[in-house]
Design a protein around this motif. Structure first.
Motif, PDB file in Angstrom:
ATOM      1  N   GLN A 133       7.001   1.483  56.214  1.00  0.00           N
ATOM      2  CA  GLN A 133       6.151   2.150  55.234  1.00  0.00           C
ATOM      3  C   GLN A 133       5.153   1.159  54.633  1.00  0.00           C
ATOM      4  N   ALA A 134       5.606  -0.048  54.365  1.00  0.00           N
ATOM      5  CA  ALA A 134       4.694  -1.058  53.824  1.00  0.00           C
ATOM      6  C   ALA A 134       3.602  -1.424  54.819  1.00  0.00           C
ATOM      7  N   LEU A 135       3.925  -1.390  56.122  1.00  0.00           N
ATOM      8  CA  LEU A 135       2.912  -1.668  57.139  1.00  0.00           C
ATOM      9  C   LEU A 135       1.789  -0.646  57.121  1.00  0.00           C
ATOM     10  N   GLU A 136       2.109   0.575  56.756  1.00  0.00           N
ATOM     11  CA  GLU A 136       1.094   1.626  56.695  1.00  0.00           C
ATOM     12  C   GLU A 136       0.035   1.342  55.638  1.00  0.00           C
ATOM     13  N   HIS A 137       0.370   0.498  54.662  1.00  0.00           N
ATOM     14  CA  HIS A 137      -0.560   0.172  53.581  1.00  0.00           C
ATOM     15  C   HIS A 137      -1.227  -1.166  53.784  1.00  0.00           C
ATOM     16  N   ASP A 138      -1.105  -1.725  54.985  1.00  0.00           N
ATOM     17  CA  ASP A 138      -1.670  -3.037  55.289  1.00  0.00           C
ATOM     18  C   ASP A 138      -3.158  -2.923  55.532  1.00  0.00           C
TER      19      ASP A 138
END
Length: 138
Positions: A133-138
């Motif tokens: 999920q954090a990768l989606e906000h990269d």
């Protein structure tokens, strides 16, 4: 506060340099784990890996790769340990990758901190999902 590694890169502070070009400086760590322990830093002040510009990542790590091969050959090592810290345990707030020559039975065991396990496969899956999920906000 002035950055010690920026001073090394600028030649203002002496360090046993093993490689330097317009992008990086590689020098011996003053408190090595083993002889041949090298630090590879970008010349430009970059506090952590996540502060490195996307276009700098490839060129920087190509130099880290070359330095790793040179350390292994130069120190007649069977392998190496390559690592970086970001903020926590980062003694100098300037990106640096440690390249440490390794040999079987050299006394360095695993990582320098306690290892743990996930309580369950579900906990591991939840952790992986948080990172995805954090990768989606990269």
């Amino acid at each position: 506060m002035e950055c010690l590694f920026c001073a090394v890169a600028a030649g203002e502070v002496e360090a046993p340099t093993v490689y330097a070009d317009d992008q990086v400086v590689a020098f011996l760590d003053h408190r090595p784990l083993f002889h041949g322990h090298v630090l590879v830093i970008p010349r430009r002040h970059v506090p952590t890996l996540t502060d490195l510009r996307p276009e700098e990542v490839g060129p920087y790590f190509e130099r880290v790769r070359r330095m790793t091969a040179a350390v292994e050959r130069g120190m007649a090592a069977k392998g190496s340990f390559v690592a970086t810290n970001s903020r926590v345990s980062q003694s100098v707030p300037h990106l640096h990758v440690h390249v440490v020559p390794r040999n079987p039975k050299d006394g360095l065991r695993g990582f320098f901190w306690p290892r743990t396990r996930y309580a369950s496969p579900e906990e591991a899956a939840e952790t992986a999902a948080r990172i995805r999920q954090a990768l989606e906000h990269d």
